[in-house]
Design an enzyme around this catalytic site. Structure first.
Site, PDB file in Angstrom:
ATOM      1  N   ARG A  62       0.827  -1.205   0.000  1.00  0.00           N
ATOM      2  CA  ARG A  62       0.000   0.000   0.000  1.00  0.00           C
ATOM      3  C   ARG A  62       0.864   1.258   0.000  1.00  0.00           C
ATOM      4  NH1 ARG A  62      -2.163   1.217   4.168  1.00  0.00           N
ATOM      5  NH2 ARG A  62      -1.401  -0.356   5.607  1.00  0.00           N
ATOM      6  N   LYS A 203      -8.957  -1.949   0.019  1.00  0.00           N
ATOM      7  CA  LYS A 203      -8.924  -1.063   1.178  1.00  0.00           C
ATOM      8  C   LYS A 203      -9.683   0.232   0.951  1.00  0.00           C
ATOM      9  CE  LYS A 203      -6.777  -3.752   3.994  1.00  0.00           C
ATOM     10  NZ  LYS A 203      -7.556  -4.414   5.087  1.00  0.00           N
ATOM     11  N   HIS A 222     -11.632  -4.232  11.452  1.00  0.00           N
ATOM     12  CA  HIS A 222     -10.512  -4.847  10.747  1.00  0.00           C
ATOM     13  C   HIS A 222     -10.167  -6.118  11.506  1.00  0.00           C
ATOM     14  CE1 HIS A 222      -6.159  -4.537   9.077  1.00  0.00           C
ATOM     15  NE2 HIS A 222      -6.942  -5.211   8.263  1.00  0.00           N
ATOM     16  N   SER A 240      -1.997  -6.321   9.297  1.00  0.00           N
ATOM     17  CA  SER A 240      -1.373  -7.288   8.406  1.00  0.00           C
ATOM     18  C   SER A 240      -0.143  -7.904   9.059  1.00  0.00           C
ATOM     19  CB  SER A 240      -0.969  -6.603   7.099  1.00  0.00           C
ATOM     20  OG  SER A 240      -0.251  -7.472   6.270  1.00  0.00           O
ATOM     21  N   LYS A 244      -4.249 -12.796  11.516  1.00  0.00           N
ATOM     22  CA  LYS A 244      -5.708 -12.881  11.364  1.00  0.00           C
ATOM     23  C   LYS A 244      -6.111 -14.010  10.429  1.00  0.00           C
ATOM     24  CE  LYS A 244      -6.843  -8.889   9.795  1.00  0.00           C
ATOM     25  NZ  LYS A 244      -5.468  -8.512   9.392  1.00  0.00           N
ATOM     26  N   THR A 245      -5.521 -13.995   9.236  1.00  0.00           N
ATOM     27  CA  THR A 245      -5.889 -14.996   8.235  1.00  0.00           C
ATOM     28  C   THR A 245      -5.467 -16.392   8.672  1.00  0.00           C
ATOM     29  OG1 THR A 245      -5.721 -13.353   6.464  1.00  0.00           O
ATOM     30  CG2 THR A 245      -5.619 -15.672   5.825  1.00  0.00           C
ATOM     31  N   ASP A 259     -10.716 -10.780   7.175  1.00  0.00           N
ATOM     32  CA  ASP A 259     -10.122  -9.437   7.296  1.00  0.00           C
ATOM     33  C   ASP A 259     -11.079  -8.307   7.656  1.00  0.00           C
ATOM     34  OD1 ASP A 259      -7.701  -7.901   7.107  1.00  0.00           O
ATOM     35  OD2 ASP A 259      -8.415  -7.083   5.213  1.00  0.00           O
ATOM     36  N   ARG A 325       1.388 -11.978  -1.925  1.00  0.00           N
ATOM     37  CA  ARG A 325      -0.026 -12.063  -1.552  1.00  0.00           C
ATOM     38  C   ARG A 325      -0.779 -13.058  -2.411  1.00  0.00           C
ATOM     39  NH1 ARG A 325      -2.399  -9.187   2.926  1.00  0.00           N
ATOM     40  NH2 ARG A 325      -0.825  -7.680   3.541  1.00  0.00           N
TER      41      ARG A 325
END
Length: 534
Positions: A62, A203, A222, A240, A244-245, A259, A325
């Site tokens: 990003r 995003k 988030h 990130s 989480k994932t 997410d 990713r």
């Protein structure tokens, strides 16, 4: 001009965006058709077993400094203006929009009409217009696909125009660089240019939901979410790289999403229809569910290294970026729910990848501590997630998602506090970062141990376990946890030199206190008292 729009498509046309004279407009192509376009245009290659591999060029993460919100009367008072939500004048936006439309007049364009928000009451129809076919496949993966019947009456509330080959002029356009991500709430339009990193599409829509949902008393989050066999929902907050994932995609649980979610009066609902996972160092042993998605037709692999001869990917290779990713529809995860819905959560977990090696691997929080840590949002920036970050750095990101929160953090905190109190959820802090020393000295906690902690929390195996209070942050740390060596639960015991740990803990506690000063005037005395001792 050839228009591939199906007969059942809504009469709402691209003329609203001045894009009616394009060479080719491809409407709502399915995955195989988009594959054909990607290969025809040379945008990517097909790897072993079917995923598409693409390169995002200079931007492999990003561009945090290139995001803007148009400053206009209808939303001006609601936005928390500053370094995160940078204002852009309406006339500059109009100028950029005209220039992008001129730029796209001679380009093929791909359109995907879809939805964001699995809740029927809160879902938002959106349109994603892209210059690249693979970006359109990304949108098809990440958002909720519309059925043929839904496309008949699909009128987008918000539209994203993504033109990576168009570059802004900072002097003329008021941007920071040639790259820009600009949201105009009044025009319900997003402009993206100068970057091929697909995460900007995802995003920008998340930012829009983070503005719209609180007006409906819905908490945008988030976080990842899953359910155990009893149907009890758990939330995993974190930036990130915090897990989480990985932690939500557990074969023994039902995945709701990895997410972005909303919490309304009925429960939890996923904003998305897909997942966008970090792939670096992914292994089939530690993360089998996610690993399998890298071997499925329809998945997009960003910046992953591929053997040119046998087309097999190397997930351990970070030569392009640490921020490799994978984008895939949630249907690629066999244990994911297709509804995107869950009950009110019984457990809320805050994830932190602590680069200082101070926070305990597992701790239970009071509601006041939960509010303090939610507003603090401490973790470490993981290499590659943002430009210029080459190794983990301490980072406070309020609400565990500051770059995507247009309003003041207190608005989101108030909604969280209300939900936690109403539904009596238990709150936990889990450190997925370093123990035995800081980054570069200690080692990262094994995923297997973190999974064991999560399972113990979700299965209620810690309810009667005795705990001890950690002295610097006042956290209640369980003395034992099934499947986890007892000696690592107290982080101080993992350091060779206890005095070094104490000095490091005091340093981090001071950083927490300094960061929280920006919220002190709006925080209650109870929340202020829940902070670390300094």
């Amino acid at each position: 001009m050839r228009d591939s729009r199906p007969e059942y498509h809504s009469s709402y046309s691209l003329e609203n965006h001045g894009l009616s004279n394009l060479n080719d407009i491809y409407w709502n192509l399915n995955t195989p058709a988009l594959y054909e376009q990607i290969i025809r245009r040379g945008e990517g290659i097909i790897t072993h077993l079917g995923p598409i591999m693409v390169r995002t060029g200079h931007h492999t993460g990003r561009s945090a400094n290139d995001k803007f919100i148009v400053q206009e009367p209808t939303t001006e008072k609601d936005i928390r203006w500053g370094k995160i939500n940078r204002p852009l004048a309406p006339d500059k936006f109009e100028q950029l929009q005209r220039h992008i439309e001129w730029h796209l007049q001679t380009q093929d364009v791909y359109v995907q009409d879809c939805f964001v928000g699995a809740s029927p009451r809160h879902r938002l129809p959106i349109r994603i217009i892209t210059q690249y076919a693979w970006h359109n496949l990304f949108a098809r993966n990440m958002f909720l696909q519309a059925t043929a019947e839904e496309l008949l009456n699909h009128v987008p509330e918000f539209t994203v125009i993504n033109a990576p080959r168009f570059h802004a002029s900072p002097t003329l356009d008021g941007t920071n660089s040639e790259t820009f991500i600009i949201i105009n709430f009044a025009k319900k339009l997003v402009l993206i240019g100068g970057t091929s990193y697909a995460g900007e599409i995802k995003k920008s829509i998340f930012t829009i939901m983070n503005y719209l949902m609180p007006h409906k008393e819905v908490l945008p989050m988030h976080c990842a979410a899953n359910m155990n066999t009893a149907g009890e929902t758990a939330l995993f907050f974190g930036l990130s790289g915090t897990g989480k994932t990985t932690l939500s995609a557990d074969s023994s649980k039902t995945l709701i999403g990895d997410d972005e979610h909303g919490w309304d009066e009925e429960g939890i609902f996923n904003f998305e229809g897909g997942c966008y996972a970090k792939l670096i160092n992914l292994s089939p042993e530690a993360e089998p569910e996610i690993y399998e998605t890298t071997r499925r037709f329809g998945s997009i692999l960003e910046n992953v290294s591929v053997n040119a001869h046998n087309r097999r990917v190397d997930l351990m290779d970070a030569s392009v970026t640490e921020n490799t990713r994978g984008s895939y529809p949630i249907s690629h995860v066999p244990n994911a729910t297709r509804t995107g819905l869950g009950s009110h959560p019984q457990n809320v977990i805050f994830l932190s990848a602590d680069a200082f090696g101070v926070l305990p691997p597992l701790a239970k929080l009071t509601r006041a501590q939960a509010m303090y840590h939610f507003l603090s949002g401490y973790t470490a920036k993981v290499a590659g997630t943002e430009k210029g970050v080459t190794e983990p750095q301490p980072n406070f990101s309020t609400c565990y998602g500051a770059p995507f929160m247009p309003m003041h953090p207190q608005r989101y905190a108030e909604l969280l506090g209300k939900k936690l109190k109403e539904h009596q959820a238990e709150i936990w802090l889990i450190n997925t970062g370093w123990i035995g020393g800081p980054y570069g000295v200690g080692h990262r906690i094994k995923i297997a141990y973190t999974r064991a902690m999560v399972n113990a929390v979700l299965d209620g195996k810690l309810k009667d376990v005795p705990s001890e209070q950690e002295p610097f942050f006042g956290l209640q740390v369980p003395k034992h946890c099934p499947g986890v060596p007892a000696e690592i639960l107290n982080t101080r015991n993992t350091w060779a030199n206890k005095a070094d740990y104490d000095a490091q803990a005091k340093k981090l506690a001071h950083m927490f206190a300094e960061n929280f000063k920006q919220y002190a005037d709006q925080a209650t005395p109870e929340i202020l008292a829940a902070g670390p001792s300094v």
